[in-house]
Design a protein around this motif. Structure first.
Motif, PDB file in Angstrom:
ATOM      1  N   UNK A   1      62.563  12.447  32.892  1.00 45.38           N
ATOM      2  CA  UNK A   1      62.148  11.092  32.528  1.00 45.38           C
ATOM      3  C   UNK A   1      60.875  11.079  31.695  1.00 45.38           C
ATOM      4  N   UNK A   2      60.007  12.061  31.874  1.00 45.37           N
ATOM      5  CA  UNK A   2      58.775  12.106  31.091  1.00 45.37           C
ATOM      6  C   UNK A   2      59.066  12.296  29.610  1.00 45.37           C
ATOM      7  N   UNK A   3      60.178  12.902  29.289  1.00 44.96           N
ATOM      8  CA  UNK A   3      60.569  13.067  27.897  1.00 44.96           C
ATOM      9  C   UNK A   3      60.749  11.716  27.216  1.00 44.96           C
ATOM     10  N   UNK A   4      61.281  10.758  27.917  1.00 41.83           N
ATOM     11  CA  UNK A   4      61.512   9.436  27.338  1.00 41.83           C
ATOM     12  C   UNK A   4      60.232   8.615  27.265  1.00 41.83           C
ATOM     13  N   UNK A   5      59.355   8.801  28.209  1.00 38.79           N
ATOM     14  CA  UNK A   5      58.100   8.046  28.232  1.00 38.79           C
ATOM     15  C   UNK A   5      57.129   8.570  27.175  1.00 38.79           C
ATOM     16  N   UNK A   6      57.164   9.866  26.909  1.00 29.28           N
ATOM     17  CA  UNK A   6      56.218  10.479  25.980  1.00 29.28           C
ATOM     18  C   UNK A   6      56.715  10.532  24.539  1.00 29.28           C
TER      19      UNK A   6
ATOM     20  N   UNK B   1      72.727  12.110  28.690  1.00 31.13           N
ATOM     21  CA  UNK B   1      73.384  11.394  27.586  1.00 31.13           C
ATOM     22  C   UNK B   1      73.380   9.883  27.820  1.00 31.13           C
ATOM     23  N   UNK B   2      73.428   9.464  29.087  1.00 30.20           N
ATOM     24  CA  UNK B   2      73.356   8.036  29.391  1.00 30.20           C
ATOM     25  C   UNK B   2      71.988   7.474  29.001  1.00 30.20           C
ATOM     26  N   UNK B   3      70.937   8.236  29.329  1.00 30.00           N
ATOM     27  CA  UNK B   3      69.590   7.790  28.966  1.00 30.00           C
ATOM     28  C   UNK B   3      69.389   7.826  27.456  1.00 30.00           C
ATOM     29  N   UNK B   4      69.945   8.822  26.780  1.00 28.42           N
ATOM     30  CA  UNK B   4      69.818   8.891  25.321  1.00 28.42           C
ATOM     31  C   UNK B   4      70.445   7.675  24.661  1.00 28.42           C
TER      32      UNK B   4
ATOM     33  N   UNK C   1      68.385   4.569  25.469  1.00 27.98           N
ATOM     34  CA  UNK C   1      67.114   4.582  24.743  1.00 27.98           C
ATOM     35  C   UNK C   1      67.329   4.165  23.286  1.00 27.98           C
ATOM     36  N   UNK C   2      68.358   4.717  22.660  1.00 28.13           N
ATOM     37  CA  UNK C   2      68.651   4.359  21.274  1.00 28.13           C
ATOM     38  C   UNK C   2      68.977   2.874  21.151  1.00 28.13           C
ATOM     39  N   UNK C   3      69.723   2.364  22.113  1.00 28.45           N
ATOM     40  CA  UNK C   3      70.094   0.951  22.092  1.00 28.45           C
ATOM     41  C   UNK C   3      68.864   0.060  22.235  1.00 28.45           C
TER      42      UNK C   3
END
Length: 68
Positions: free
Chosen positions: A9-14, A46-49, A52-54
């Motif tokens: 999850x830190x990958x998405x926050x950072x 892949x769900x988070x990707x 996130x893009x959306x």
């Protein structure tokens, strides 16, 4: 609903795009919904990707409306 072990999850926050708490909440909800649509009990990266893009694309579209 459980998170996959590969999910960081830190990958998405950072990431470089600054997102608000409301964006984080909508990304998590959308990722969970995508997992449910595919009949899974585990949320994959892949769900988070996709979520996130959306969310980022929706934010860009909102700004286009106000810049006309």
């Amino acid at each position: 609903m459980n998170l996959s072990d590969e999910l960081d999850l830190e990958d998405y926050v950072n990431r470089s795009e600054k997102i608000s708490c409301a964006d984080v909440a909508s990304i998590c909800a959308e990722a969970g919904l995508q997992a449910v649509r595919e009949n899974r009990y585990v949320v994959l990266p892949k769900d988070f990707d996709n979520a996130y893009k959306k969310a980022v694309n929706n934010r860009e579209k909102e700004h286009l409306f106000y810049s006309i």
